[in-house]
Enzyme design. Structure first.
Site, PDB file in Angstrom:
ATOM      1  N   ALA A  64       0.846  -1.204   0.000  1.00 46.73           N
ATOM      2  CA  ALA A  64       0.000   0.000   0.000  1.00 46.73           C
ATOM      3  C   ALA A  64       0.875   1.245   0.000  1.00 46.73           C
ATOM      4  O   ALA A  64       1.933   1.271   0.639  1.00 46.73           O
ATOM      5  CB  ALA A  64      -0.883   0.004   1.242  1.00 46.73           C
ATOM      6  N   GLY A 109       0.997  -5.413   0.883  1.00 47.07           N
ATOM      7  CA  GLY A 109       0.021  -5.648  -0.187  1.00 47.07           C
ATOM      8  C   GLY A 109       0.656  -6.184  -1.462  1.00 47.07           C
ATOM      9  O   GLY A 109      -0.037  -6.767  -2.299  1.00 47.07           O
ATOM     10  N   GLU A 112       0.750  -9.822  -0.685  1.00 45.25           N
ATOM     11  CA  GLU A 112      -0.643 -10.297  -0.665  1.00 45.25           C
ATOM     12  C   GLU A 112      -1.171 -10.477  -2.089  1.00 45.25           C
ATOM     13  O   GLU A 112      -1.929 -11.400  -2.374  1.00 45.25           O
ATOM     14  CB  GLU A 112      -1.514  -9.331   0.145  1.00 45.25           C
ATOM     15  CG  GLU A 112      -1.199  -9.427   1.646  1.00 45.25           C
ATOM     16  CD  GLU A 112      -1.901  -8.366   2.465  1.00 45.25           C
ATOM     17  OE1 GLU A 112      -1.697  -7.169   2.176  1.00 45.25           O
ATOM     18  OE2 GLU A 112      -2.661  -8.727   3.387  1.00 45.25           O
ATOM     19  N   GLU A 132       3.500  -4.902   7.858  1.00 45.89           N
ATOM     20  CA  GLU A 132       2.476  -3.916   8.245  1.00 45.89           C
ATOM     21  C   GLU A 132       2.599  -3.490   9.709  1.00 45.89           C
ATOM     22  O   GLU A 132       2.451  -2.317  10.039  1.00 45.89           O
ATOM     23  CB  GLU A 132       1.069  -4.487   7.980  1.00 45.89           C
ATOM     24  CG  GLU A 132       0.632  -4.411   6.521  1.00 45.89           C
ATOM     25  CD  GLU A 132       1.057  -5.621   5.700  1.00 45.89           C
ATOM     26  OE1 GLU A 132       1.965  -6.364   6.134  1.00 45.89           O
ATOM     27  OE2 GLU A 132       0.474  -5.817   4.612  1.00 45.89           O
TER      28      GLU A 132
HETATM   29  C1  LIG Z   1      -3.142  -3.871   2.972  1.00 47.25           C
HETATM   30  C2  LIG Z   1      -1.772  -3.505   2.664  1.00 47.25           C
HETATM   31  C3  LIG Z   1      -0.977  -2.826   3.575  1.00 47.25           C
HETATM   32  C4  LIG Z   1       0.388  -2.496   3.189  1.00 47.25           C
HETATM   33  O1  LIG Z   1       0.868  -2.929   2.166  1.00 47.25           O
HETATM   34  S1  LIG Z   1       1.266  -1.469   4.221  1.00 47.25           S
HETATM   35  C5  LIG Z   1       2.808  -1.202   3.388  1.00 47.25           C
HETATM   36  C6  LIG Z   1       3.721  -2.373   3.551  1.00 47.25           C
HETATM   37  N1  LIG Z   1       4.949  -2.111   2.866  1.00 47.25           N
HETATM   38  C7  LIG Z   1       6.041  -1.594   3.483  1.00 47.25           C
HETATM   39  O2  LIG Z   1       6.022  -1.303   4.654  1.00 47.25           O
HETATM   40  C8  LIG Z   1       7.265  -1.421   2.617  1.00 47.25           C
HETATM   41  C9  LIG Z   1       7.807  -0.008   2.704  1.00 47.25           C
HETATM   42  N2  LIG Z   1       9.013   0.117   1.911  1.00 47.25           N
HETATM   43  C10 LIG Z   1      10.220  -0.269   2.355  1.00 47.25           C
HETATM   44  O3  LIG Z   1      10.379  -0.768   3.457  1.00 47.25           O
HETATM   45  C11 LIG Z   1      11.383  -0.026   1.456  1.00 47.25           C
HETATM   46  O4  LIG Z   1      10.992   0.812   0.406  1.00 47.25           O
HETATM   47  C12 LIG Z   1      12.002  -1.297   0.855  1.00 47.25           C
HETATM   48  C13 LIG Z   1      12.658  -2.136   1.954  1.00 47.25           C
HETATM   49  C14 LIG Z   1      10.947  -2.151   0.126  1.00 47.25           C
HETATM   50  C15 LIG Z   1      13.090  -0.873  -0.174  1.00 47.25           C
HETATM   51  O5  LIG Z   1      14.001   0.000   0.461  1.00 47.25           O
HETATM   52  P1  LIG Z   1      15.002   0.910  -0.423  1.00 47.25           P
HETATM   53  O6  LIG Z   1      15.764   0.046  -1.350  1.00 47.25           O
HETATM   54  O7  LIG Z   1      15.793   1.727   0.547  1.00 47.25           O
HETATM   55  O8  LIG Z   1      14.049   1.823  -1.303  1.00 47.25           O
HETATM   56  P2  LIG Z   1      13.302   3.135  -0.832  1.00 47.25           P
HETATM   57  O9  LIG Z   1      14.199   4.315  -1.015  1.00 47.25           O
HETATM   58  O10 LIG Z   1      12.717   2.936   0.532  1.00 47.25           O
HETATM   59  O11 LIG Z   1      12.059   3.184  -1.863  1.00 47.25           O
HETATM   60  C16 LIG Z   1      12.092   3.910  -3.077  1.00 47.25           C
HETATM   61  C17 LIG Z   1      11.007   4.975  -3.024  1.00 47.25           C
HETATM   62  O12 LIG Z   1       9.754   4.330  -2.900  1.00 47.25           O
HETATM   63  C18 LIG Z   1       9.065   4.839  -1.758  1.00 47.25           C
HETATM   64  N3  LIG Z   1       8.277   3.773  -1.150  1.00 47.25           N
HETATM   65  C19 LIG Z   1       8.641   2.482  -0.948  1.00 47.25           C
HETATM   66  N4  LIG Z   1       7.672   1.805  -0.389  1.00 47.25           N
HETATM   67  C20 LIG Z   1       6.639   2.652  -0.225  1.00 47.25           C
HETATM   68  C21 LIG Z   1       5.319   2.515   0.307  1.00 47.25           C
HETATM   69  N5  LIG Z   1       4.851   1.334   0.727  1.00 47.25           N
HETATM   70  N6  LIG Z   1       4.531   3.608   0.308  1.00 47.25           N
HETATM   71  C22 LIG Z   1       4.969   4.794  -0.165  1.00 47.25           C
HETATM   72  N7  LIG Z   1       6.197   4.969  -0.678  1.00 47.25           N
HETATM   73  C23 LIG Z   1       7.015   3.917  -0.706  1.00 47.25           C
HETATM   74  C24 LIG Z   1      10.165   5.317  -0.821  1.00 47.25           C
HETATM   75  O13 LIG Z   1       9.659   6.256   0.092  1.00 47.25           O
HETATM   76  C25 LIG Z   1      11.138   5.907  -1.799  1.00 47.25           C
HETATM   77  O14 LIG Z   1      10.629   7.173  -2.196  1.00 47.25           O
HETATM   78  P3  LIG Z   1      11.634   8.418  -2.318  1.00 47.25           P
HETATM   79  O15 LIG Z   1      12.610   8.047  -3.393  1.00 47.25           O
HETATM   80  O16 LIG Z   1      10.753   9.567  -2.700  1.00 47.25           O
HETATM   81  O17 LIG Z   1      12.304   8.586  -1.003  1.00 47.25           O
END
Ligand SMILES: C/C=C/C(=O)SCCNC(=O)CCNC(=O)[C@H](O)C(C)(C)COP(=O)(O)OP(=O)(O)OC[C@H]1O[C@@H](n2cnc3c(N)ncnc32)[C@H](O)[C@@H]1OP(=O)(O)O
Length: 259
Positions: A64, A109, A112, A132
């Site tokens: 998400a 997600g 999922e 999450e």
């Molecule tokens: C029902 C469903 C619920 C859910 O799904 S809740 C969400 C669950 N997912 C997460 O918690 C994952 C969040 N993301 C991360 O932990 C990291 O990413 C990763 C470990 C997957 C990768 O890390 P790295 O290689 O350092 O990449 P990066 O710089 O964090 O990501 C590139 C850009 O993508 C944005 N981004 C990544 N995941 C999300 C997200 N889930 N929502 C919004 N933005 C996201 C970041 O912020 C950044 O952006 P910028 O370059 O502008 O700093």
């Protein structure tokens, strides 16, 4: 149709690419696009299988879009929870065979979504988690239901309660994915399997999928076997059943009609 889910048809196979850079996150619009696309494919008798993948090489999907939940709005949480559930339930009930080519991070997600597919192929750099709880949320798109089914309660609890992230090899070992392939080869392998699925009668595979999935519903042994017999007999009102048996006897390849 929205570009957030790119659709490419290759013969009987539809390739769906989650296209929301940089991390292929799910938003309201991309969930609606997924749902619309799968519903459209369900109506297309020429499509027997679908492959889900992510745009780029780093992310299948990071889950998400967390910006959606930043203001703590409960009404939006309700809307998103419903949309996630509906979209991935629609995917899991896709009439044909679905294969996820997990070509990078599959988080929350994202995982999922992959779990809503019938089969998962992971590229060797892929990483999977349901993180999450680490951001104060919980999986609301089938994660708490599908993960224990696939990997057992112990590993599901490690991943959901401890936030443990697994690499492709561990995912293979615990049964979260069925095969690991070199980076860049996920789509190719998924298409190879999809081609195999397309050689089966789509009238048969649709019913087989219903039967296999029904085993999760706590159905009694007798009910499950009864349902098998019913769907077996039901097949005899399809053209594909007659085509399949007669093609074998005529020593020729069957031409499936998907009806
Ligand atoms: C029902 C469903 C619920 C859910 O799904 S809740 C969400 C669950 N997912 C997460 O918690 C994952 C969040 N993301 C991360 O932990 C990291 O990413 C990763 C470990 C997957 C990768 O890390 P790295 O290689 O350092 O990449 P990066 O710089 O964090 O990501 C590139 C850009 O993508 C944005 N981004 C990544 N995941 C999300 C997200 N889930 N929502 C919004 N933005 C996201 C970041 O912020 C950044 O952006 P910028 O370059 O502008 O700093």
């Amino acid at each position: 149709m929205s570009d957030l889910i790119q659709l490419e048809k290759r013969g009987h196979i539809a390739v769906l690419t989650i296209n929301n850079p940089p991390a292929n996150t799910w938003t309201r619009d991309s969930l609606v696009a997924l749902m619309d696309t799968v519903r459209e494919l369900n109506e297309d008798r020429n499509i027997f299988a679908l492959v889900m993948t992510g745009q780029g090489e780093k992310f299948f999907s990071a889950g998400a879009d967390l910006k959606t939940f930043a203001d703590g709005d409960k009404a939006r949480a309700n809307e998103m929870g419903q949309l996630f559930g509906e979209a991935f339930a629609t995917l899991s009930r896709f009439r044909g065979v679905s294969i996820a080519a997990v070509n990078g991070y599959a988080m929350g997600g994202g995982l999922e979504c992959a779990m809503a597919c019938d089969i998962r192929i992971a590229e060797e750099h892929a990483q999977m988690a349901l993180p999450e709880a680490s951001v104060g949320l919980l999986p609301c798109a089938g994660g708490t239901q599908n993960l224990p089914w696939l990997v057992g309660e112990g590993w599901a609890k490690r991943m959901i309660l401890c936030g443990e992230r697994v690499n492709a090899d561990t995912a293979l070992r615990i049964g979260l994915v069925e095969e690991v392939v070199p980076s860049g080869k996920g789509l190719e392998k998924a298409l190879e399997l999809a081609e195999m699925a397309c050689k089966q009668s789509p009238s048969s595979t649709a019913r087989c999928k219903t039967l296999v999935m029904s085993a999760r519903d706590g159905r009694s042994h007798d009910d499950g076997w009864r349902m098998e017999r019913e769907l077996f007999v039901e097949l005899f009102s399809t053209e594909d059943q007659k085509e399949g048996v007669n093609a074998f006897l005529d020593k020729r390849k069957p031409e499936w009609k998907n009806r």
